[in-house]
Each structure stands twice: as C-alpha cells, then as structure tokens.
Design a protein around this motif. Structure first.
Motif, PDB file in Angstrom:
ATOM      1  N   GLY A  47       4.395  -0.915   3.545  1.00 18.96           N
ATOM      2  CA  GLY A  47       3.753  -2.301   3.283  1.00 18.96           C
ATOM      3  C   GLY A  47       3.809  -3.082   4.900  1.00 18.96           C
ATOM      4  N   GLY A  48       3.507  -4.305   4.481  1.00 25.08           N
ATOM      5  CA  GLY A  48       3.439  -5.177   5.730  1.00 25.08           C
ATOM      6  C   GLY A  48       2.605  -6.780   5.273  1.00 25.08           C
ATOM      7  N   ALA A  49       2.124  -7.101   6.449  1.00 19.42           N
ATOM      8  CA  ALA A  49       1.545  -8.395   6.042  1.00 19.42           C
ATOM      9  C   ALA A  49       0.211  -8.461   5.110  1.00 19.42           C
ATOM     10  CB  ALA A  49       0.971  -9.028   7.356  1.00 19.42           C
ATOM     11  N   VAL A  50       0.077  -9.611   4.389  1.00 20.24           N
ATOM     12  CA  VAL A  50      -1.250  -9.669   3.565  1.00 20.24           C
ATOM     13  C   VAL A  50      -2.043 -10.356   4.355  1.00 20.24           C
ATOM     14  CG1 VAL A  50      -1.780 -11.000   1.687  1.00 20.24           C
ATOM     15  CG2 VAL A  50       0.287 -10.023   1.425  1.00 20.24           C
ATOM     16  N   ASP A  51      -3.420  -9.595   4.676  1.00 22.15           N
ATOM     17  CA  ASP A  51      -4.242 -10.281   5.448  1.00 22.15           C
ATOM     18  C   ASP A  51      -5.090 -11.253   4.815  1.00 22.15           C
ATOM     19  OD1 ASP A  51      -3.013  -8.909   7.748  1.00 22.15           O
ATOM     20  OD2 ASP A  51      -4.731  -7.126   7.601  1.00 22.15           O
ATOM     21  N   GLY A  52      -5.544 -12.410   5.695  1.00 21.99           N
ATOM     22  CA  GLY A  52      -6.493 -13.255   4.998  1.00 21.99           C
ATOM     23  C   GLY A  52      -6.450 -13.723   3.433  1.00 21.99           C
ATOM     24  N   GLN A  58      -3.797  -6.032  -2.961  1.00 26.20           N
ATOM     25  CA  GLN A  58      -4.685  -5.429  -1.810  1.00 26.20           C
ATOM     26  C   GLN A  58      -3.963  -4.830  -0.630  1.00 26.20           C
ATOM     27  OE1 GLN A  58      -7.200  -8.761  -2.603  1.00 26.20           O
ATOM     28  NE2 GLN A  58      -8.953  -7.719  -3.623  1.00 26.20           N
ATOM     29  N   ALA A  59      -3.236  -5.879  -0.315  1.00 22.50           N
ATOM     30  CA  ALA A  59      -2.431  -5.614   0.924  1.00 22.50           C
ATOM     31  C   ALA A  59      -1.466  -4.390   0.706  1.00 22.50           C
ATOM     32  CB  ALA A  59      -1.647  -6.633   1.293  1.00 22.50           C
ATOM     33  N   LEU A  60      -0.844  -4.197  -0.254  1.00 21.06           N
ATOM     34  CA  LEU A  60      -0.058  -2.926  -0.639  1.00 21.06           C
ATOM     35  C   LEU A  60      -0.857  -1.679  -0.548  1.00 21.06           C
ATOM     36  CD1 LEU A  60       3.147  -2.181  -1.402  1.00 21.06           C
ATOM     37  CD2 LEU A  60       2.200  -2.121  -3.691  1.00 21.06           C
ATOM     38  N   ILE A  61      -1.724  -1.545  -1.170  1.00 20.91           N
ATOM     39  CA  ILE A  61      -2.730  -0.411  -1.269  1.00 20.91           C
ATOM     40  C   ILE A  61      -3.139  -0.119   0.096  1.00 20.91           C
ATOM     41  CG2 ILE A  61      -5.049   0.423  -1.865  1.00 20.91           C
ATOM     42  CD1 ILE A  61      -4.711  -1.269  -4.419  1.00 20.91           C
ATOM     43  N   ARG A  62      -3.732  -1.279   0.981  1.00 19.18           N
ATOM     44  CA  ARG A  62      -4.018  -0.953   2.378  1.00 19.18           C
ATOM     45  C   ARG A  62      -3.167  -0.496   3.365  1.00 19.18           C
ATOM     46  NH1 ARG A  62      -3.376  -4.042   6.365  1.00 19.18           N
ATOM     47  NH2 ARG A  62      -3.036  -5.773   4.801  1.00 19.18           N
ATOM     48  N   GLU A  63      -1.908  -1.065   3.108  1.00 16.45           N
ATOM     49  CA  GLU A  63      -0.675  -0.821   3.990  1.00 16.45           C
ATOM     50  C   GLU A  63      -0.265   0.551   3.774  1.00 16.45           C
ATOM     51  OE1 GLU A  63       0.785  -2.147   6.538  1.00 16.45           O
ATOM     52  OE2 GLU A  63       0.003  -4.105   6.703  1.00 16.45           O
ATOM     53  N   PHE A  64      -0.379   1.059   2.507  1.00 16.95           N
ATOM     54  CA  PHE A  64       0.099   2.407   2.137  1.00 16.95           C
ATOM     55  C   PHE A  64      -0.809   3.419   2.718  1.00 16.95           C
ATOM     56  CE2 PHE A  64       3.692   1.607  -1.237  1.00 16.95           C
ATOM     57  CZ  PHE A  64       4.195   2.714  -1.006  1.00 16.95           C
ATOM     58  N   GLY A  65      -1.979   3.270   2.784  1.00 17.24           N
ATOM     59  CA  GLY A  65      -2.758   4.009   3.340  1.00 17.24           C
ATOM     60  C   GLY A  65      -2.924   4.141   4.725  1.00 17.24           C
ATOM     61  N   GLU A  66      -2.827   3.199   5.512  1.00 19.82           N
ATOM     62  CA  GLU A  66      -2.576   2.983   6.834  1.00 19.82           C
ATOM     63  C   GLU A  66      -1.315   3.667   7.475  1.00 19.82           C
ATOM     64  OE1 GLU A  66      -5.116  -1.284   7.409  1.00 19.82           O
ATOM     65  OE2 GLU A  66      -3.065  -1.171   7.913  1.00 19.82           O
ATOM     66  N   GLU A  67      -0.180   3.394   6.827  1.00 19.22           N
ATOM     67  CA  GLU A  67       0.984   4.048   7.261  1.00 19.22           C
ATOM     68  C   GLU A  67       1.084   5.308   6.820  1.00 19.22           C
ATOM     69  OE1 GLU A  67       3.276  -0.591   7.354  1.00 19.22           O
ATOM     70  OE2 GLU A  67       3.879   0.921   5.991  1.00 19.22           O
ATOM     71  N   THR A  68       1.008   5.522   5.533  1.00 21.62           N
ATOM     72  CA  THR A  68       1.310   6.974   5.099  1.00 21.62           C
ATOM     73  C   THR A  68       0.135   7.851   4.532  1.00 21.62           C
ATOM     74  OG1 THR A  68       1.392   6.190   2.840  1.00 21.62           O
ATOM     75  CG2 THR A  68       3.282   5.913   4.088  1.00 21.62           C
ATOM     76  N   GLY A  69      -0.956   7.417   4.291  1.00 17.93           N
ATOM     77  CA  GLY A  69      -1.996   8.075   3.842  1.00 17.93           C
ATOM     78  C   GLY A  69      -2.236   8.265   2.279  1.00 17.93           C
ATOM     79  N   LEU A  70      -1.022   7.642   1.665  1.00 20.33           N
ATOM     80  CA  LEU A  70      -0.890   7.845   0.267  1.00 20.33           C
ATOM     81  C   LEU A  70      -1.939   6.812  -0.561  1.00 20.33           C
ATOM     82  CD1 LEU A  70       2.781   8.159  -0.360  1.00 20.33           C
ATOM     83  CD2 LEU A  70       1.178   9.812  -0.590  1.00 20.33           C
TER      84      LEU A  70
END
Length: 151
Positions: A47-52, A58-70
């Motif tokens: 997880g991490g920051a909520v952008d814009g 939406q942030a959770l989905i993006r951060e999971f992808g960026e950090e883990t590929g899940l």
C-alpha cells in the motif's frame, strides 16, 4: 477518534499523507513487502499514498500491483490509523488512512515497478512482530481478532 502511532519529533513539520494499505491472505499467510535497503531493510503491508483524486480502493489496487504484482479486489475497510515516520529521503510524513482486506484475483508481473520491493508471505503473528510501522502491526492484530471472533 483516529488512532495515531509513532511520535512526532519536535521541530519537524509532518505532511498529512492520505494512504491505504491492504491485508491479503493466501494459505494462512499475509502478503507483505520486503523493502531492500541493505542493512536497513524492512517489511511493510502493501500500500501507500493515495494519489490525486484516487479513492483508497483505487490506490490500494495500484499499490499492490506496483509493489507485488498481485491483482487485488478491496473488500472491507477494516480500520483507520495514522503513522508518523520519516521517509527514506528523511522527509517527515504522517500516513493517514484505511487498512483494507483484499481478495487476490491474479498476478501480473508487468505492473510491478518498484525494484526494491519483494513480495513475501508471512505468518500473521510474524508480521505483527516484523512490520516496520506500529500502525501496520496493530492492523494485522485487529484483523486476526476480527477473523477469530467475528467482531
């Protein structure tokens, strides 16, 4: 009242940073991220920051992808907490936001763009003891209690 973890150091101006973190389970273990900082490596929940204008989901989905590929689907907003800390560059922030349960629906290595982040699966009690932030450890303990007691 929101739970606040960490201690604000006098003289530092902590930036309020909306954030979202997730608890995703597979085979009794939690998805965590090992952030490679050499001797200073640590574990976080994905997880991490909520952008814009993003929502927490939406942030959770993006951060999971960026950090883990899940690929995950946020389910329930388990709790909210804040954590004072200093980022790797030394800047003081206060992460404030939700901790979500998330269902793993797939994996896409092409979304993973944070080379120093590695997906690791930890037993929940190991995660409580090893996660860098108190707020993350508290959220895992809360998740365990809800899972076992239903409240």
């Amino acid at each position: 009242m929101k739970l606040q973890f960490g201690t604000a150091r006098p003289g530092l101006d902590y930036i309020h940073r909306p954030a979202a973190f997730g608890l995703a389970e597979k085979d009794g273990k939690l998805a965590c991220v090992r952030v490679d900082r050499g001797e200073g490596s640590y574990f976080d929940l994905p997880g991490g920051a909520v952008d814009g204008e993003e929502s927490e989901q939406q942030a959770l989905i993006r951060e999971f992808g960026e950090e883990t590929g899940l690929i995950v689907e946020p389910e329930d907003r388990l709790t909210e907490a804040a954590q004072y800390f200093r980022k790797t560059d030394g800047s003081p922030v206060n992460n404030v936001g939700g901790f979500w349960t998330a269902r793993i629906t797939g994996f896409d290595a092409s979304t993973q763009c944070e080379a120093d982040h590695e997906l690791v699966w930890l037993e929940p009690l190991e995660a409580v003891s090893r996660l860098r932030h108190e707020a993350h450890a508290w959220a895992v303990a809360r998740w365990l209690r809800v899972r076992t007691s239903g409240t």
